[in-house]
Design a protein around this motif. Sequence first.
Motif, PDB file in Angstrom:
ATOM      1  N   SER A 217      -2.203   5.661 -24.279  1.00 47.44           N
ATOM      2  CA  SER A 217      -3.277   5.096 -23.420  1.00 47.44           C
ATOM      3  C   SER A 217      -2.890   3.764 -25.012  1.00 47.44           C
ATOM      4  O   SER A 217      -2.865   2.504 -24.229  1.00 47.44           O
ATOM      5  CB  SER A 217      -4.816   5.547 -23.412  1.00 47.44           C
ATOM      6  OG  SER A 217      -5.362   4.597 -23.893  1.00 47.44           O
ATOM      7  N   ARG A 218      -2.543   3.986 -25.649  1.00 44.72           N
ATOM      8  CA  ARG A 218      -2.052   2.060 -25.838  1.00 44.72           C
ATOM      9  C   ARG A 218      -1.246   1.417 -26.039  1.00 44.72           C
ATOM     10  O   ARG A 218      -1.375   0.104 -26.136  1.00 44.72           O
ATOM     11  CB  ARG A 218      -2.047   2.370 -27.821  1.00 44.72           C
ATOM     12  CG  ARG A 218      -2.260   1.762 -28.803  1.00 44.72           C
ATOM     13  CD  ARG A 218      -4.003   0.606 -29.610  1.00 44.72           C
ATOM     14  NE  ARG A 218      -3.117  -0.482 -29.719  1.00 44.72           N
ATOM     15  CZ  ARG A 218      -3.542  -1.996 -29.205  1.00 44.72           C
ATOM     16  NH1 ARG A 218      -3.521  -1.760 -27.901  1.00 44.72           N
ATOM     17  NH2 ARG A 218      -3.119  -2.637 -29.849  1.00 44.72           N
ATOM     18  N   PHE A 219      -0.019   2.482 -25.942  1.00 43.87           N
ATOM     19  CA  PHE A 219       1.007   1.235 -24.814  1.00 43.87           C
ATOM     20  C   PHE A 219       0.906   0.789 -23.979  1.00 43.87           C
ATOM     21  O   PHE A 219       1.328  -0.424 -23.596  1.00 43.87           O
ATOM     22  CB  PHE A 219       1.715   3.019 -24.835  1.00 43.87           C
ATOM     23  CG  PHE A 219       3.227   1.855 -24.141  1.00 43.87           C
ATOM     24  CD1 PHE A 219       4.354   0.528 -24.824  1.00 43.87           C
ATOM     25  CD2 PHE A 219       4.253   2.622 -23.793  1.00 43.87           C
ATOM     26  CE1 PHE A 219       5.206   0.351 -24.606  1.00 43.87           C
ATOM     27  CE2 PHE A 219       4.880   2.007 -22.355  1.00 43.87           C
ATOM     28  CZ  PHE A 219       5.715   0.758 -23.332  1.00 43.87           C
ATOM     29  N   ALA A 220       0.038   1.197 -22.892  1.00 42.27           N
ATOM     30  CA  ALA A 220      -0.618   0.786 -21.796  1.00 42.27           C
ATOM     31  C   ALA A 220      -1.887  -0.976 -22.382  1.00 42.27           C
ATOM     32  O   ALA A 220      -1.194  -1.612 -21.590  1.00 42.27           O
ATOM     33  CB  ALA A 220      -1.443   1.492 -20.826  1.00 42.27           C
ATOM     34  N   ASP A 221      -2.592  -0.289 -23.272  1.00 48.21           N
ATOM     35  CA  ASP A 221      -2.807  -1.662 -23.889  1.00 48.21           C
ATOM     36  C   ASP A 221      -1.776  -2.566 -24.013  1.00 48.21           C
ATOM     37  O   ASP A 221      -1.932  -3.565 -24.072  1.00 48.21           O
ATOM     38  CB  ASP A 221      -3.647  -1.098 -24.727  1.00 48.21           C
ATOM     39  CG  ASP A 221      -4.929  -0.705 -24.424  1.00 48.21           C
ATOM     40  OD1 ASP A 221      -5.202  -0.142 -22.943  1.00 48.21           O
ATOM     41  OD2 ASP A 221      -5.798   0.122 -25.243  1.00 48.21           O
ATOM     42  N   ARG A 222      -0.541  -2.421 -25.240  1.00 49.20           N
ATOM     43  CA  ARG A 222      -0.527  -3.065 -25.492  1.00 49.20           C
ATOM     44  C   ARG A 222       0.879  -3.904 -24.088  1.00 49.20           C
ATOM     45  O   ARG A 222       0.351  -5.301 -24.459  1.00 49.20           O
ATOM     46  CB  ARG A 222       0.846  -2.784 -26.666  1.00 49.20           C
ATOM     47  CG  ARG A 222       0.373  -2.467 -27.662  1.00 49.20           C
ATOM     48  CD  ARG A 222       1.354  -1.715 -28.508  1.00 49.20           C
ATOM     49  NE  ARG A 222       2.753  -2.185 -28.748  1.00 49.20           N
ATOM     50  CZ  ARG A 222       2.527  -3.167 -29.957  1.00 49.20           C
ATOM     51  NH1 ARG A 222       1.389  -3.343 -30.542  1.00 49.20           N
ATOM     52  NH2 ARG A 222       3.156  -4.095 -30.501  1.00 49.20           N
ATOM     53  N   LEU A 223       1.223  -3.514 -23.005  1.00 51.06           N
ATOM     54  CA  LEU A 223       1.829  -3.704 -22.358  1.00 51.06           C
ATOM     55  C   LEU A 223       0.650  -4.797 -21.375  1.00 51.06           C
ATOM     56  O   LEU A 223       1.267  -5.820 -20.987  1.00 51.06           O
ATOM     57  CB  LEU A 223       1.960  -2.897 -21.297  1.00 51.06           C
ATOM     58  CG  LEU A 223       3.527  -1.556 -21.385  1.00 51.06           C
ATOM     59  CD1 LEU A 223       3.687  -0.506 -20.378  1.00 51.06           C
ATOM     60  CD2 LEU A 223       4.284  -2.922 -22.068  1.00 51.06           C
ATOM     61  N   ASP A 224      -0.600  -4.613 -21.289  1.00 54.35           N
ATOM     62  CA  ASP A 224      -1.286  -5.338 -20.607  1.00 54.35           C
ATOM     63  C   ASP A 224      -1.459  -6.674 -21.129  1.00 54.35           C
ATOM     64  O   ASP A 224      -1.760  -7.442 -20.791  1.00 54.35           O
ATOM     65  CB  ASP A 224      -2.800  -4.744 -20.374  1.00 54.35           C
ATOM     66  CG  ASP A 224      -4.225  -5.149 -19.769  1.00 54.35           C
ATOM     67  OD1 ASP A 224      -3.260  -5.441 -18.216  1.00 54.35           O
ATOM     68  OD2 ASP A 224      -5.009  -5.389 -20.324  1.00 54.35           O
ATOM     69  N   GLY A 225      -1.476  -6.553 -22.657  1.00 56.55           N
ATOM     70  CA  GLY A 225      -1.353  -7.600 -23.587  1.00 56.55           C
ATOM     71  C   GLY A 225      -0.681  -9.258 -23.317  1.00 56.55           C
ATOM     72  O   GLY A 225      -0.446 -10.088 -23.359  1.00 56.55           O
ATOM     73  N   VAL A 226       0.853  -8.270 -23.048  1.00 56.26           N
ATOM     74  CA  VAL A 226       1.940  -9.048 -23.036  1.00 56.26           C
ATOM     75  C   VAL A 226       2.485  -9.800 -21.001  1.00 56.26           C
ATOM     76  O   VAL A 226       2.767 -10.076 -21.346  1.00 56.26           O
ATOM     77  CB  VAL A 226       3.188  -8.406 -23.485  1.00 56.26           C
ATOM     78  CG1 VAL A 226       2.709  -8.203 -25.091  1.00 56.26           C
ATOM     79  CG2 VAL A 226       3.711  -7.262 -22.794  1.00 56.26           C
ATOM     80  N   SER A 227       1.823  -8.806 -20.293  1.00 53.60           N
ATOM     81  CA  SER A 227       2.413  -8.843 -18.675  1.00 53.60           C
ATOM     82  C   SER A 227       1.171  -9.570 -18.585  1.00 53.60           C
ATOM     83  O   SER A 227      -0.168  -9.837 -18.451  1.00 53.60           O
ATOM     84  CB  SER A 227       2.488  -7.607 -18.443  1.00 53.60           C
ATOM     85  OG  SER A 227       2.377  -7.734 -17.391  1.00 53.60           O
ATOM     86  N   ALA A 228       1.468 -10.329 -16.945  1.00 53.90           N
ATOM     87  CA  ALA A 228       0.707 -10.708 -15.960  1.00 53.90           C
ATOM     88  C   ALA A 228      -0.042  -9.840 -15.086  1.00 53.90           C
ATOM     89  O   ALA A 228      -0.693 -10.270 -14.368  1.00 53.90           O
ATOM     90  CB  ALA A 228       1.301 -11.169 -15.441  1.00 53.90           C
ATOM     91  N   TYR A 229       0.429  -8.645 -15.703  1.00 51.64           N
ATOM     92  CA  TYR A 229       0.258  -7.085 -14.718  1.00 51.64           C
ATOM     93  C   TYR A 229      -1.271  -6.601 -15.634  1.00 51.64           C
ATOM     94  O   TYR A 229      -1.066  -6.301 -16.232  1.00 51.64           O
ATOM     95  CB  TYR A 229       1.286  -5.888 -14.347  1.00 51.64           C
ATOM     96  CG  TYR A 229       2.349  -7.192 -13.049  1.00 51.64           C
ATOM     97  CD1 TYR A 229       2.083  -5.825 -11.971  1.00 51.64           C
ATOM     98  CD2 TYR A 229       3.271  -7.220 -13.751  1.00 51.64           C
ATOM     99  CE1 TYR A 229       3.174  -6.846 -10.904  1.00 51.64           C
ATOM    100  CE2 TYR A 229       4.252  -8.305 -12.658  1.00 51.64           C
ATOM    101  CZ  TYR A 229       3.291  -7.872 -10.843  1.00 51.64           C
ATOM    102  OH  TYR A 229       4.769  -8.068  -9.915  1.00 51.64           O
ATOM    103  N   ALA A 230      -1.717  -6.414 -14.579  1.00 48.54           N
ATOM    104  CA  ALA A 230      -3.435  -5.699 -15.009  1.00 48.54           C
ATOM    105  C   ALA A 230      -2.678  -3.941 -15.366  1.00 48.54           C
ATOM    106  O   ALA A 230      -1.976  -3.091 -14.384  1.00 48.54           O
ATOM    107  CB  ALA A 230      -4.296  -5.390 -14.227  1.00 48.54           C
TER     108      ALA A 230
END
Length: 362
Positions: A217-230
């Motif tokens: 879950s935390r990994f997904a949050d980090r990816l959401d923060g750096v990515s143009a994707y949701a």
Amino acid sequence: MSRTTDRRGGRGGSLRVVVVDDSTFMRGLITDLLDDAGVTVVGEASDGEEALDVVAETRPDVVTMDVEMPGMGGLEAVERIMDETPTPVLMLSAHTDDGAEVTFEALERGAVDFFAKPGGEVSAGVSREAERLVEAVRSVADADLDAATRDGASEREATGTATETSGTESVDLDDPVTVVIGASTGGPNAVERVLASLPTGDCRVLVVQHMPEAFTSRFADRLDGVSAYAVREATDGDRIGAGEALVARGGSHLEIGSYRAGRLRVNLVDDDSTSVTPAVDVTMRSAAETVDDPLVGVILTGMGSDGASGIRAMADAGARTIAQSEDTCVIYGMPKRAAETGVVDAVHDLDDVAGAILGGEA
């Protein structure tokens, strides 16, 4: 020399490990578990400051590093070790949200991988996970530290850039594309770099990273923060469309249940018949069986062979297939096994993977 097999004179020699933990009991327990598996503990330290001296003196193949310690903690110690005596570091982190966050920070600073301490009674938990702990130690010993430290520094730079430009870049694709990305050891930073560099477009992205449930879950949050994707962690029955991404939940396999009108529906499946959960093979095979529109399969850094049969299934279904290059992998295991199938269309350095996903380069 960056690969630790060179330092210890080949794979035939016994692994030499330094154990860092502020708990005398935990240091003794970890030492016993490693000794029982034929791994030699050549030194111990109770905090980061002491660890710097012990590592410099003993020059081990691997350091197991507790995250939270009085005085100099694990984060600063990892950074100092990478600067002063570069050595593969395996973080031992709490199975909590806070533990996940600090662990990702340690990976950014140069740690190769992490071992999540089980909840409940610590001694019983770690003893039950002895085999997994030893496997993790052995896997990080083969890490390419040049790639690990380079990836961490570049990822931090990419994070700032992607946050400022998130959502401002787009790519017009002729057809919708479903992208499945698989990774293991060294993967968190590698996946972040790929997602941070992937402009918005008519893509749906599924990420399968070998990682326990408390961390995905935390990994997904980090990816959401750096990515143009949701980006979000997958839930059973979840649906995604263009411009969205799901991270497979730790402890469950991610399967594509249906694909209609450009939207994916996923199922979470409990199955302990595979050696890793979530497994890249499971997700890739389901994508090959279910998705009619263009597919792209990507195998990034990681230990083992997970993803090899999945990438073959995707290739058989007409997908484009991409593997990360050996020179940019922290662990050249999964991409190597994928390439050995003979169905990988292109091998790219990590920084070129995002462009290959959208550009169709071979």
